[in-house]
Design a protein around this motif. Structure first.
Motif, mmCIF file in Angstrom:
data_model
loop_
_atom_site.group_PDB
_atom_site.id
_atom_site.type_symbol
_atom_site.label_atom_id
_atom_site.label_comp_id
_atom_site.label_asym_id
_atom_site.label_seq_id
_atom_site.Cartn_x
_atom_site.Cartn_y
_atom_site.Cartn_z
ATOM 1 N N GLN A 180 8.535 11.484 -3.213
ATOM 2 C CA GLN A 180 8.491 10.448 -1.872
ATOM 3 C C GLN A 180 6.886 10.151 -1.585
ATOM 4 O OE1 GLN A 180 11.392 10.220 0.462
ATOM 5 N NE2 GLN A 180 10.064 8.976 1.065
ATOM 6 N N VAL A 181 6.980 8.900 -1.505
ATOM 7 C CA VAL A 181 6.686 7.978 -0.279
ATOM 8 C C VAL A 181 6.357 7.439 0.592
ATOM 9 C CG1 VAL A 181 4.552 8.497 -3.090
ATOM 10 C CG2 VAL A 181 5.640 6.981 -2.678
ATOM 11 N N ILE B 66 1.006 -1.394 -0.398
ATOM 12 C CA ILE B 66 -0.510 -0.202 0.231
ATOM 13 C C ILE B 66 1.237 1.384 -0.066
ATOM 14 C CG2 ILE B 66 -1.434 0.968 1.637
ATOM 15 C CD1 ILE B 66 -2.296 -1.548 2.314
ATOM 16 N N ILE B 67 0.419 2.435 -1.070
ATOM 17 C CA ILE B 67 1.127 3.038 -0.763
ATOM 18 C C ILE B 67 0.295 4.472 -0.248
ATOM 19 C CG2 ILE B 67 2.074 4.752 -2.963
ATOM 20 C CD1 ILE B 67 2.354 2.848 -4.159
ATOM 21 N N SER B 68 1.349 5.601 0.458
ATOM 22 C CA SER B 68 0.712 6.516 1.389
ATOM 23 C C SER B 68 1.323 7.426 0.651
ATOM 24 C CB SER B 68 1.280 5.651 2.996
ATOM 25 O OG SER B 68 0.682 7.647 3.522
ATOM 26 N N ARG B 69 0.972 8.921 0.586
ATOM 27 C CA ARG B 69 1.848 10.392 0.502
ATOM 28 C C ARG B 69 2.118 10.859 1.535
ATOM 29 N NH1 ARG B 69 -0.069 11.165 -4.938
ATOM 30 N NH2 ARG B 69 -1.739 10.111 -5.489
ATOM 31 N N GLU B 70 1.247 10.594 2.733
ATOM 32 C CA GLU B 70 2.095 10.391 3.744
ATOM 33 C C GLU B 70 2.875 9.502 4.811
ATOM 34 O OE1 GLU B 70 0.366 13.586 4.665
ATOM 35 O OE2 GLU B 70 -0.113 13.930 2.772
ATOM 36 N N GLU C 62 3.852 5.666 10.445
ATOM 37 C CA GLU C 62 4.477 4.599 11.798
ATOM 38 C C GLU C 62 4.860 2.889 10.769
ATOM 39 O OE1 GLU C 62 5.103 2.992 15.824
ATOM 40 O OE2 GLU C 62 3.835 5.030 15.602
ATOM 41 N N GLY C 63 6.182 2.999 10.777
ATOM 42 C CA GLY C 63 5.890 1.427 10.179
ATOM 43 C C GLY C 63 6.478 1.065 9.016
ATOM 44 N N ALA C 64 6.439 1.925 8.374
ATOM 45 C CA ALA C 64 5.856 2.319 6.531
ATOM 46 C C ALA C 64 7.542 2.858 6.128
ATOM 47 C CB ALA C 64 5.422 3.094 5.751
ATOM 48 N N LEU C 65 7.864 1.716 5.138
ATOM 49 C CA LEU C 65 9.282 2.267 4.528
ATOM 50 C C LEU C 65 9.451 3.687 3.734
ATOM 51 C CD1 LEU C 65 12.014 1.077 3.974
ATOM 52 C CD2 LEU C 65 10.831 -0.341 1.941
ATOM 53 N N PRO C 66 9.794 4.694 4.207
ATOM 54 C CA PRO C 66 9.899 5.577 2.608
ATOM 55 C C PRO C 66 11.026 4.945 1.461
ATOM 56 C CG PRO C 66 11.960 5.973 4.330
ATOM 57 C CD PRO C 66 10.922 4.788 5.163
ATOM 58 N N VAL C 67 10.247 5.738 0.094
ATOM 59 C CA VAL C 67 10.091 5.076 -0.804
ATOM 60 C C VAL C 67 10.216 6.249 -1.936
ATOM 61 C CG1 VAL C 67 10.367 2.514 -0.654
ATOM 62 C CG2 VAL C 67 8.354 4.148 -1.813
#
Length: 192
Positions: free
Chosen positions: A167-168, A117-121, A124-129
């Motif tokens: 950046q997502v 899942i891609i988040s624009r914000e 917590e725990g998400a990988l910056p890509v």
């Protein structure tokens, strides 16, 4: 064929090289590799937990993401490091496949594009890509993401627009990750 199978209540053997036909029409799939039986499973078990890297790479569209990593058994758990970050998998999700008893070994993490899942914000725990490419395909959008030197795909339903190098954050449920021993190519951690 599915209706005929139900009405007759008999076994039907259907041979195909089309994975979509196999996944949608079968109650069980026998996957052959080099003329030998490689895996027998329900369609969803084969899709979620392919027995080896070749089966993982064959099943699914778009293709499964295969990410190089390093793994080590610690206290009965599998500890994995890769460009997707660090993950610890409990013994209950590990297969009976032989794993080195000590020391690090090469592994391959496998995660399906639709499970990212891609988040624009920042989450917590998400990988910056970074967005490497975005490909609208009508009813879905295929997004190539980049973490370090690794590129991997995410599949989103609908028409979504991302800028190149945007950046997502990639949200990856570690329970959905398969891990393979790179040397043997066999599944050592199942998706749940």
């Amino acid at each position: 064929l599915q209706r005929l199978h139900k009405e007759l209540g008999t076994t039907i053997i259907y041979v195909t090289h089309d994975q979509v036909e196999a996944l949608t029409m079968s109650t069980k799939i026998a996957l052959f590799k080099a003329g030998e039986l490689n895996q027998v499973a329900t369609p969803m078990e084969l899709y979620n937990n392919p027995i080896d890297l070749e089966a993982a790479d064959f099943i699914g569209n778009p293709r499964i993401n295969l990410i190089s990593g390093r793994a080590e058994m610690k206290g009965g758990e599998l500890v994995v490091k890769s460009e997707l970050g660090g993950h610890t998998f409990s013994a209950e999700h590990l297969t009976n496949e032989q794993k080195p008893a000590s020391g690090e070994f090469d592994c391959v993490l496998a995660v399906r594009p639709e499970q990212i899942i891609i988040s624009r914000e920042s989450v917590e725990g998400a990988l910056p890509v970074k967005v490497y490419a975005s490909q609208p395909a009508g009813s879905e959008t295929i997004v190539t993401l980049k973490a370090g030197e690794e590129e991997f795909l995410s599949k989103e339903i609908g028409q979504v627009h991302y800028e190149i190098d945007q950046q997502v954050w990639a949200i990856i449920d570690q329970d959905k990750i398969n891990v393979y021993n790179k040397e043997t190519t066999r599944l050592i951690k199942r998706a749940v």
